[in-house]
Motif scaffolding. Structure first.
Motif, PDB file in Angstrom:
ATOM      1  N   THR A   1     -11.302  14.127   8.989  1.00  0.00           N
ATOM      2  CA  THR A   1     -11.052  12.824   9.600  1.00  0.00           C
ATOM      3  C   THR A   1     -11.698  11.701   8.787  1.00  0.00           C
ATOM      4  OG1 THR A   1     -12.976  13.169  11.053  1.00  0.00           O
ATOM      5  CG2 THR A   1     -10.811  13.759  11.921  1.00  0.00           C
ATOM      6  N   SER A   2     -11.972  11.957   7.517  1.00  0.00           N
ATOM      7  CA  SER A   2     -12.525  10.942   6.616  1.00  0.00           C
ATOM      8  C   SER A   2     -11.628  10.794   5.395  1.00  0.00           C
ATOM      9  CB  SER A   2     -13.932  11.347   6.148  1.00  0.00           C
ATOM     10  OG  SER A   2     -14.853  11.369   7.208  1.00  0.00           O
ATOM     11  N   LYS A   3     -11.864   9.745   4.623  1.00  0.00           N
ATOM     12  CA  LYS A   3     -11.213   9.633   3.324  1.00  0.00           C
ATOM     13  C   LYS A   3     -12.152   8.913   2.369  1.00  0.00           C
ATOM     14  CE  LYS A   3      -8.421   5.601   4.742  1.00  0.00           C
ATOM     15  NZ  LYS A   3      -7.034   5.076   4.848  1.00  0.00           N
ATOM     16  N   GLY A   4     -11.979   9.202   1.067  1.00  0.00           N
ATOM     17  CA  GLY A   4     -12.873   8.630   0.086  1.00  0.00           C
ATOM     18  C   GLY A   4     -12.285   8.660  -1.306  1.00  0.00           C
ATOM     19  N   VAL A   5     -13.006   8.062  -2.234  1.00  0.00           N
ATOM     20  CA  VAL A   5     -12.591   7.999  -3.630  1.00  0.00           C
ATOM     21  C   VAL A   5     -13.312   9.100  -4.395  1.00  0.00           C
ATOM     22  CG1 VAL A   5     -12.354   6.542  -5.664  1.00  0.00           C
ATOM     23  CG2 VAL A   5     -12.322   5.499  -3.383  1.00  0.00           C
ATOM     24  N   PHE A   6     -12.540   9.978  -5.051  1.00  0.00           N
ATOM     25  CA  PHE A   6     -13.070  11.138  -5.767  1.00  0.00           C
ATOM     26  C   PHE A   6     -13.040  10.881  -7.272  1.00  0.00           C
ATOM     27  CE2 PHE A   6     -12.587  12.913  -1.718  1.00  0.00           C
ATOM     28  CZ  PHE A   6     -13.070  14.215  -1.668  1.00  0.00           C
ATOM     29  N   PHE A   7     -14.136  11.254  -7.933  1.00  0.00           N
ATOM     30  CA  PHE A   7     -14.233  11.115  -9.386  1.00  0.00           C
ATOM     31  C   PHE A   7     -14.669  12.432 -10.012  1.00  0.00           C
ATOM     32  CE2 PHE A   7     -15.402   6.959  -7.607  1.00  0.00           C
ATOM     33  CZ  PHE A   7     -14.599   6.095  -8.328  1.00  0.00           C
ATOM     34  N   ARG A   8     -14.212  12.681 -11.222  1.00  0.00           N
ATOM     35  CA  ARG A   8     -14.837  13.695 -12.060  1.00  0.00           C
ATOM     36  C   ARG A   8     -16.010  13.013 -12.754  1.00  0.00           C
ATOM     37  NH1 ARG A   8     -10.241  16.271 -15.779  1.00  0.00           N
ATOM     38  NH2 ARG A   8     -10.250  14.080 -16.486  1.00  0.00           N
ATOM     39  N   LEU A   9     -17.138  13.700 -12.812  1.00  0.00           N
ATOM     40  CA  LEU A   9     -18.324  13.110 -13.423  1.00  0.00           C
ATOM     41  C   LEU A   9     -18.039  12.617 -14.835  1.00  0.00           C
ATOM     42  CD1 LEU A   9     -21.402  12.539 -13.313  1.00  0.00           C
ATOM     43  CD2 LEU A   9     -21.747  14.852 -14.222  1.00  0.00           C
TER      44      LEU A   9
ATOM     45  N   THR B   1     -13.948  19.406   2.706  1.00  0.00           N
ATOM     46  CA  THR B   1     -12.635  20.039   2.749  1.00  0.00           C
ATOM     47  C   THR B   1     -11.815  19.688   1.516  1.00  0.00           C
ATOM     48  OG1 THR B   1     -12.729  19.622   5.133  1.00  0.00           O
ATOM     49  CG2 THR B   1     -10.651  20.439   4.239  1.00  0.00           C
ATOM     50  N   ALA B   2     -11.873  18.427   1.098  1.00  0.00           N
ATOM     51  CA  ALA B   2     -11.050  17.951  -0.009  1.00  0.00           C
ATOM     52  C   ALA B   2     -11.592  18.358  -1.369  1.00  0.00           C
ATOM     53  CB  ALA B   2     -10.913  16.433   0.061  1.00  0.00           C
TER      54      ALA B   2
ATOM     55  N   TYR C   1      -7.743   9.225  -4.570  1.00  0.00           N
ATOM     56  CA  TYR C   1      -8.043   8.798  -3.206  1.00  0.00           C
ATOM     57  C   TYR C   1      -7.569   9.906  -2.279  1.00  0.00           C
ATOM     58  CZ  TYR C   1      -8.687   5.185   0.427  1.00  0.00           C
ATOM     59  OH  TYR C   1      -9.126   4.441   1.495  1.00  0.00           O
ATOM     60  N   MET C   2      -8.492  10.518  -1.528  1.00  0.00           N
ATOM     61  CA  MET C   2      -8.165  11.694  -0.737  1.00  0.00           C
ATOM     62  C   MET C   2      -8.629  11.563   0.706  1.00  0.00           C
ATOM     63  SD  MET C   2      -8.875  14.991  -3.204  1.00  0.00           S
ATOM     64  CE  MET C   2      -7.848  16.049  -2.147  1.00  0.00           C
ATOM     65  N   ARG C   3      -7.838  12.169   1.580  1.00  0.00           N
ATOM     66  CA  ARG C   3      -8.305  12.414   2.941  1.00  0.00           C
ATOM     67  C   ARG C   3      -8.866  13.815   3.010  1.00  0.00           C
ATOM     68  NH1 ARG C   3      -6.842  15.360   7.034  1.00  0.00           N
ATOM     69  NH2 ARG C   3      -4.719  15.792   6.291  1.00  0.00           N
ATOM     70  N   GLY C   4      -9.981  13.960   3.688  1.00  0.00           N
ATOM     71  CA  GLY C   4     -10.546  15.263   3.984  1.00  0.00           C
ATOM     72  C   GLY C   4     -10.984  15.259   5.428  1.00  0.00           C
TER      73      GLY C   4
ATOM     74  N   VAL D   1      -4.060  14.576  -0.881  1.00  0.00           N
ATOM     75  CA  VAL D   1      -4.157  13.484  -1.855  1.00  0.00           C
ATOM     76  C   VAL D   1      -3.337  12.307  -1.331  1.00  0.00           C
ATOM     77  CG1 VAL D   1      -3.546  12.720  -4.178  1.00  0.00           C
ATOM     78  CG2 VAL D   1      -4.542  14.995  -3.833  1.00  0.00           C
ATOM     79  N   LEU D   2      -3.956  11.140  -1.273  1.00  0.00           N
ATOM     80  CA  LEU D   2      -3.267   9.926  -0.838  1.00  0.00           C
ATOM     81  C   LEU D   2      -2.754   9.117  -2.021  1.00  0.00           C
ATOM     82  CD1 LEU D   2      -5.757   8.766   1.938  1.00  0.00           C
ATOM     83  CD2 LEU D   2      -3.735  10.207   2.192  1.00  0.00           C
ATOM     84  N   MET D   3      -3.537   9.108  -3.105  1.00  0.00           N
ATOM     85  CA  MET D   3      -3.149   8.360  -4.289  1.00  0.00           C
ATOM     86  C   MET D   3      -3.989   8.862  -5.460  1.00  0.00           C
ATOM     87  SD  MET D   3      -3.184   4.214  -4.941  1.00  0.00           S
ATOM     88  CE  MET D   3      -1.921   3.935  -3.684  1.00  0.00           C
ATOM     89  N   GLU D   4      -3.407   8.867  -6.639  1.00  0.00           N
ATOM     90  CA  GLU D   4      -4.173   9.241  -7.819  1.00  0.00           C
ATOM     91  C   GLU D   4      -3.762   8.369  -8.991  1.00  0.00           C
ATOM     92  OE1 GLU D   4      -3.487  13.354  -8.470  1.00  0.00           O
ATOM     93  OE2 GLU D   4      -1.310  13.194  -8.383  1.00  0.00           O
TER      94      GLU D   4
END
Length: 393
Positions: free
Chosen positions: A18-26, A109-110, A13-16, A382-385
């Motif tokens: 002024t947004s934030k989202g859930v990031f995955f490796r394919l 950015t993230a 879970y990342m901020r980039g 990184v906000l959470m992993e």
């Protein structure tokens, strides 16, 4: 009834910006979600917590705003001379829909820090101290983004003193370069899809408005704030609490999408919520930002307010910032006129949360304007992993 345990999927879970989202490796996604289609969309919607008729995302990772209902999939690069593929999914809040039609400049950015931290960049390229440039292939729109990631002690530096209006705490500065960011989607096949710097746009229920329509960064329809009853200093409540205003701005978006050739019928706009954006511009004027910070007219070149997923954005989308800087650099556009006219290679604009400076390099070739590069500074953290959990059904 057979009650199955939830799926555990590695995620960050990342901020980039002024947004934030859930990031995955394919490679970490369930097999059915590793390819585009209903299975992938259903998974990402469940991760975010959509569709949510309550508009709260209580049962998911989303934040019930366009800035916080985002997902990112990162994979090894599919094109030469790049490090990673970056695919962005904007998840609708209250409908069962994932929009893949554009990019998120803030989350771009993230992607760089995520790529470094997750082993996509060879160790020999990462300095002990300094920075590493991550070459990102933005798979939604087929464009290159260079993310300059600061490195300290051989690891991504996240903390720092760089302040970004719209983000509460300072962090490390990350410089983004959008290479040839103009999109040729639509009927015109150029940065200005109608072939004009300013068009007369007929909007049902509103009338005829002057517009500048551009595809740099993200397809965007610019209108003059004064033409729709505003002065460009509005904050979110002035627009988002006004149903008539939201309907009018959506009508402008639909009319612009049709004129730009992005859709063929008005009904298609419902399945293309992420693009185009609508933004209204005005000459510089004093105002107080959403945080209470006073913004002086002489500290900015113009004021801009932009709509995202049917609501006024709390700050400014990164991709829309590219569109603003590019349009400001072309003499004669509504953005350029609002900024005082003339030629420029950078612009500082006011938005609801404060100000932002973005640079753009444009040139005219055979009578057609093109943008070669846009540059801005953002930050990411990184906000959470760990693992995100979703029901197997």
């Amino acid at each position: 009834m057979d009650f199955k345990p939830q799926l555990r999927i590695p995620a960050t879970y990342m901020r980039g910006g002024t947004s934030k989202g859930v990031f995955f490796r394919l490679e970490d996604l369930p097999e059915a979600a590793r390819v585009p289609g209903p299975a992938r969309d259903a998974l990402l919607m469940r991760v975010i917590g959509s569709p949510d008729p309550y508009g709260k995302h209580t049962d998911g990772m989303g934040g019930a705003t366009s800035s916080t209902s985002k997902t990112v999939i990162v994979a090894p690069a599919s094109v030469p001379d790049h490090d990673v593929d970056y695919l962005y999914g904007q998840v609708s809040i209250d409908t069962a829909f994932v929009d893949w039609s554009g990019n998120c400049g803030n989350l771009s950015t993230a992607v760089g820090p995520f790529a470094v931290a997750n082993g996509f960049i060879p160790a020999e390229r990462i300095p002990q101290d300094g920075s590493v440039t991550v070459r990102v292939w933005q798979a939604n729109i087929g464009k290159t983004i260079l993310v300059h990631v600061p490195i300290t002690g051989g690891q991504v530096q996240e903390t720092g003193d760089f302040e970004l209006d719209g983000v509460t705490f300072p962090a490390a500065e990350i410089v983004l370069e959008f290479v040839n960011p103009s999109d040729d989607e639509g009927d015109g096949g150029s940065m200005f899809p109608t072939g004009n710097l300013v068009d007369e746009l007929d909007v049902p229920g509103i009338g005829t408005l002057k517009t500048t329509m551009i595809t740099a960064g993200i397809p965007t329809v610019f209108v003059e704030a004064s033409a729709i009853g505003y002065d460009g200093t509005e904050l979110q409540p002035a627009i988002n609490d006004d149903k008539a205003a939201l309907a009018a701005l959506e009508a402008i978006r639909v009319a612009g999408a049709l004129r730009m050739g992005l859709i063929k019928t008005p009904e298609e706009a419902a399945t293309r919520q992420h693009t185009p954006k609508v933004a209204f511009v005005a000459p510089p004027k004093d105002y107080v930002s959403s945080s209470g910070k006073r913004i002086a007219a002489d500290a900015i070149d113009l004021n801009v307010r932009a709509m995202s997923m049917g609501k006024l954005h709390h700050a400014m989308m990164g991709t829309a910032s590219v569109a603003i800087a590019t349009a400001a650099a072309v003499p004669g556009t509504l953005v350029n006129i609002a900024a005082g006219g003339g030629t420029r290679d950078a612009v500082r604009f006011g938005h609801p949360s404060g100000t932002l400076r973005v640079g753009a390099s444009v040139e005219q070739v055979d009578g057609q304007w093109t943008v070669t590069r846009a540059v801005m500074s953002r930050s990411a953290r990184v906000l959470m992993e760990g693992w995100v959990r979703v029901p197997q059904d």
